[in-house]
Design a protein around this motif. Structure first.
Motif, mmCIF file in Angstrom:
data_model
loop_
_atom_site.group_PDB
_atom_site.id
_atom_site.type_symbol
_atom_site.label_atom_id
_atom_site.label_comp_id
_atom_site.label_asym_id
_atom_site.label_seq_id
_atom_site.Cartn_x
_atom_site.Cartn_y
_atom_site.Cartn_z
ATOM 1 N N TYR A 187 0.836 -1.213 0.000
ATOM 2 C CA TYR A 187 0.000 0.000 0.000
ATOM 3 C C TYR A 187 0.868 1.260 0.000
ATOM 4 O O TYR A 187 0.519 2.256 -0.604
ATOM 5 N N ASN A 190 2.435 1.651 -3.581
ATOM 6 C CA ASN A 190 1.546 2.059 -4.673
ATOM 7 C C ASN A 190 0.752 3.347 -4.365
ATOM 8 O O ASN A 190 -0.043 3.780 -5.172
ATOM 9 N N GLY A 191 1.028 3.966 -3.237
ATOM 10 C CA GLY A 191 0.452 5.282 -2.973
ATOM 11 C C GLY A 191 -0.873 5.258 -2.222
ATOM 12 O O GLY A 191 -1.444 6.314 -1.935
ATOM 13 N N MET A 192 -1.361 4.066 -1.913
ATOM 14 C CA MET A 192 -2.636 3.968 -1.195
ATOM 15 C C MET A 192 -2.535 4.635 0.190
ATOM 16 O O MET A 192 -3.447 5.343 0.625
ATOM 17 N N LYS A 194 -0.523 6.992 1.076
ATOM 18 C CA LYS A 194 -0.395 8.436 0.892
ATOM 19 C C LYS A 194 -1.792 9.053 0.708
ATOM 20 O O LYS A 194 -2.085 10.115 1.243
ATOM 21 N N THR B 83 -0.614 9.663 -9.096
ATOM 22 C CA THR B 83 -0.790 8.205 -9.157
ATOM 23 C C THR B 83 -1.276 7.722 -7.795
ATOM 24 O O THR B 83 -0.643 7.986 -6.786
ATOM 25 N N ALA B 85 -3.003 4.135 -6.110
ATOM 26 C CA ALA B 85 -3.568 2.792 -6.288
ATOM 27 C C ALA B 85 -4.891 2.737 -5.547
ATOM 28 O O ALA B 85 -5.073 3.407 -4.537
#
Lengths: 354, 294
Positions: A187, A190-192, A194, B83, B85
C-alpha cells in the motif's frame, strides 16, 4: 458526531474494506487454509504407520538392577533408556508412559513398573517381563516375580498430536507477518497509504484496523483449520478451547505487531519479503514447532525465548496435550503480552505513510 | 475576514542534495482554478504535496482560511494524486463508501456517481477499470467530502482526447460551484482552458504568475507564421527569426504584413500559410527553455 464515534466509524470502514479484500482474494484465502491442512495431512500420512518396531522402556536404577530385572534388561529388540532416580525425572517418564511415548517405566532396583492400561504395546511388554524363563503361563503373576505394578492411563500422544499446535501457530505467524507487513508495504509503495494520509484518519486508526482485521481473519482461519483437521486426524485436545483461543489471539496480536515494525518504513516489497523471511524462518525452525528444544544448546534455547512463536507454540501445546489452565501457562502469556505492547508501540512510532 | 482561502508565505523545502522549493509566495482567493506549471524537476510536485499536507516544508508558512494546515484542512480538502492505487477486490461503490465514511460529512454518493459518470461501472472491481474510468473514480474520491479546496495533480495524464475533454467538463462544473481548484498539468491547452491564474515554476521558484492571457501579453507582442519547409527552400531565411518544427518553418515576427510582403516578392506560395498567436507552450519555452514532456 463526537471524535470518538467518528474515529470508530473510520476504524470500521477500514476494517470492513480490508476484510472484503482478503475474503475476495480467493487464491490467498485458499492458501491460508490449505497450507496447514496439507502439512497436517502430510504428517498424518507419514506417521500413520507404526514405524517404531521396538518396545521402548525407561529404566530407573539401571546399574543396580536385581537379577530378575537384569534378565529383562538383557533382551534384544527392546529400547532401554536410563531415567535418573529423581522424583521429577520419574514423574516426567511416567507422563511419557501416559502418553504412550514410552511403553513401560521400570525401577530395576525396586522391581516396580508403570504401565499404561490403554497401551497395547505396554500390555505386550508387561507379558514379556513377567514371562521371562517361565514356559508355564500360569506362573505369569506378580507375586511370583516380586514386581510391583503401577498403572496409569491416558490416550496416546502421537507426533502428529505434538506437532499440530506448532503447525497452527506457524501458519498464524506467516499470516500475521506477511498478511500485515507485506500488505502495508504494498500500500505504501503504490500510494494507497499516501492517499489515506490526506484524509482525516490517524495512523493509530489505520494500524488498529489492520491489526483487528488480521486477528479476526487469523482466528477464523485457524478455527477452520483446527476443527477441520481435528475431524480428519482426531488429534489430542485435552484443554479448554477458550483458553486456546485466547493464546492464539494473543499470539496473533504479538506477531502482527512484529510485522508492523518490519513494515513501518520500508517501501520496497523485495526488502520487506527479505526481512519477513529473515524473521519467519528462524522462528519456524527454532521455536519448537517441529522438534523439542529440550536437548538443544542453552544458547539456542535462550534465542528461542525471544521469538513469539516459541511462546505461542509452547502455550498451545500445553493446553492441547497437557490440558493446562491459563495459570499454568502464565509465563508465556505475559511474554506475549509484553511483546505485543512493545512491538505495537515501536511499529506505531516508526510508522510512515509514504 | 478571510480574503484568501490559501496563503503560502516563503515556502522552502530543502533535501540534502537539492533545494526543491526555494521561497514560494502565493495567495489563493476562493473560487478560482489555479494552475501550477513547470518542467519535470521544477519542484511543483513537492510544492503541491506540501500544500496538501502530505509533505513537510523546511520553512515557511501555509494558512488555510487563516489557520495553519490541520484537521479542518484535511476534512475540507479533496485530493487527486498523480498516481494512486485503489484497493484491490473492492468495487467502485465500496471505494466511494469507504472514503465517505472517513469524513464527518459527505456528498450524496448517487449524485456523485452520476456526476462523475460512474453509474455503468459502479459494481465493477477497481482492478478492471480503464484509465479514464479510474481517473473519474479518483476525482469522485476527491469530491466525496464536498471539499472547499481541490487539488488535481496531472488529472488527465494518459487519457485519450475524448476522455480529457470529458474531464475538463467535469472540472468546469466543479469550478461553477465556486470551489477552489489547484491544478498541475503538463498540458498547456488544459491550463489555458481551465485555469483562471497560473504560476510557472522552475528550479524551485515561481518565475511567472498571473492570468494566462495577461502573461502572454506581457511576454509576447509577436505572432508566428508557419509554412511548409519545402516551400521555403529557395528563400534566404537569415532575415527572420525562425524555428523548424515537424516539417514546418515557424517565422516569428512583430510585423506580419512585412513578412508576407517579402514572401510574395520571393514568389513563395502562401496557400499553406498559417498564422497563430502565442500560446502557453511558447511562454513556457520562453521562460524555462525546456520542452514540456508528457
Amino acid at each position: 458526531m463526537n471524535n470518538f464515534l467518528m474515529s470508530f466509524k473510520r476504524f470500521l470502514a477500514l476494517l470492513s474494506t480490508r476484510n472484503k479484500e482478503f475474503f475476495r482474494d480467493r487464491s490467498s484465502l485458499s492458501w491460508n487454509i490449505l497450507m496447514p491442512v496439507l502439512i497436517v495431512a502430510g504428517f498424518s500420512f507419514a506417521f500413520s504407520d507404526d514405524i517404531g518396531k521396538q518396545f521402548k522402556v525407561g529404566v530407573v536404577n539401571k546399574l543396580s538392577a536385581t537379577p530378575q530385572s537384569k534378565q529383562f534388561l538383557g533382551l534384544k529388540h527392546i529400547d532401554f533408556y536410563s531415567v535418573a532416580a529423581d522424583e521429577e525425572e520419574i514423574k516426567y517418564a511416567v507422563n511419557k508412559v501416559q502418553r504412550h511415548q514410552v511403553d513401560m517405566l521400570l525401577d530395576a532396583t525396586k522391581q516396580q513398573y508403570w504401565i499404561n492400561t490403554e497401551s497395547p504395546k505396554g500390555y505386550l511388554v508387561e507379558k514379556i517381563l513377567l514371562g521371562l524363563g517361565r514356559p508355564d503361563s500360569k506362573h505369569l503373576d506378580l507375586k511370583y516375580h516380586g514386581f510391583k505394578k503401577q498403572t496409569v492411563s491416558g490416550k496416546q500422544i502421537r507426533y502428529i498430536d505434538w506437532v499440530i499446535p506448532g503447525i497452527l501457530s506457524m501458519n498464524m505467524m506467516f499470516s500475521a507477518l506477511f498478511g500485515v507487513g507485506f500488505v502495508i508495504v504494498r500500500y505504501r509503495k503504490n500510494g494507497m497509504l499516501k492517499r489515506l494520509k490526506a484524509t482525516p484518519i490517524t495512523a493509530l486508526e489505520y494500524l488498529s484496523a489492520q491489526v483487528a482485521s488480521r486477528i479476526m481473519l487469523i482466528m477464523l482461519v485457524t478455527a477452520f483449520v483446527f476443527y477441520g483437521t481435528h475431524f480428519f486426524v482426531d488429534f489430542v485436545m485435552n484443554g479448554s478451547h477458550i483458553n486456546l483461543f485466547l493464546v492464539f489471539a494473543l499470539g496473533a496480536l504479538s506477531m502482527i505487531s512484529l510485522g508492523l515494525i518490519i513494515a513501518a518504513r520500508i517501501t520496497s516489497e523485495e526488502t520487506a519479503g527479505g526481512l519477513l523471511n529473515l524473521f519467519s524462518w528462524p522462528m519456524m525452525f527454532f521455536s519448537g514447532v517441529w522438534f523439542s528444544l529440550e536437548g538443544a544448546a542453552p544458547a539456542m534455547q535462550n534465542i528461542a525465548e525471544i521469538f513469539p512463536l516459541t511462546h505461542v507454540t509452547a502455550a498451545a501445546r500445553a493446553i492441547m496435550i497437557d490440558g493446562a489452565e491459563l495459570v499454568d501457562i502464565s509465563y508465556h502469556l505475559i511474554v506475549l503480552l509484553v511483546q505485543s505492547v512493545v512491538f505495537m508501540f515501536l511499529g506505531a512510532w516508526f510508522f510512515k505513510w509514504d | 475576514m478571510v480574503t484568501n482561502l490559501l496563503q503560502i508565505k516563503n515556502l522552502v523545502k530543502h533535501y540534502p542534495s537539492v533545494k526543491a522549493v526555494n521561497g514560494i509566495n502565493i495567495n489563493l482567493p476562493t473560487g478560482i482554478c489555479f494552475g501550477l506549471l513547470g518542467p519535470n524537476g521544477a519542484g511543483k510536485t513537492t510544492t503541491i504535496e506540501i500544500l496538501e499536507g502530505i509533505n513537510d516544508a523546511t520553512s515557511g508558512e501555509i494558512l488555510y482560511k487563516g489557520k495553519p494546515l490541520g484537521d479542518q484542512f484535511r476534512k475540507e480538502a479533496g485530493i487527486m494524486f498523480q498516481t494512486t492505487a485503489l484497493q484491490d477486490y473492492i468495487t467502485v461503490r465500496e471505494t466511494l463508501e469507504m472514503f465517505a465514511k472517513l469524513y464527518p460529512k459527505h456528498v450524496d454518493l448517487d449524485v456523485l456517481i452520476k456526476r462523475c459518470d460512474l453509474t455503468e461501472y459502479i459494481e465493477q472491481d477497481n482492478r478492471e477499470l480503464s484509465g479514464g474510468q479510474r481517473q473519474r473514480l479518483l476525482l469522485a474520491v476527491a469530491l466525496v467530502n464536498d471539499p472547499d479546496i481541490i487539488f488535481l495533480d496531472e488529472p488527465t495524464t494518459g487519457l485519450d482526447p475524448q476522455a480529457r475533454r470529458n474531464f475538463w467538463n467535469l472540472i468546469n462544473d466543479i469550478k461553477a460551484e465556486g470551489k477552489t481548484i489547484i491544478l498541475t498539468t503538463h498540458y498547456m491547452d488544459e491550463a489555458y482552458t481551465l485555469c483562471d491564474e497560473i504560476a510557472i515554476m522552475d528550479h524551485g521558484k515561481i518565475i511567472a504568475q498571473g492570468t494566462p492571457k495577461a502573461l502572454l501579453e506581457e511576454t509576447f507582442n509577436d505572432v508566428i507564421l508557419q509554412l511548409p519547409e519545402i516551400e521555403l527552400n529557395r528563400l534566404d531565411l537569415s532575415f527572420f527569426t525562425t524555428q523548424d518544427r515537424n516539417g514546418y518553418v515557424e517565422i516569428t515576427t512583430h510585423d506580419v504584413n512585412e513578412v508576407i510582403a517579402i514572401l510574395i516578392e520571393e514568389n513563395i506560395s502562401l496557400s499553406n500559410l498559417q498564422i497563430r498567436p502565442r500560446t502557453l507552450d511558447d511562454l513556457f519555452l520562453e521562460l524555462t527553455g525546456k520542452e514540456l514532456r508528457v
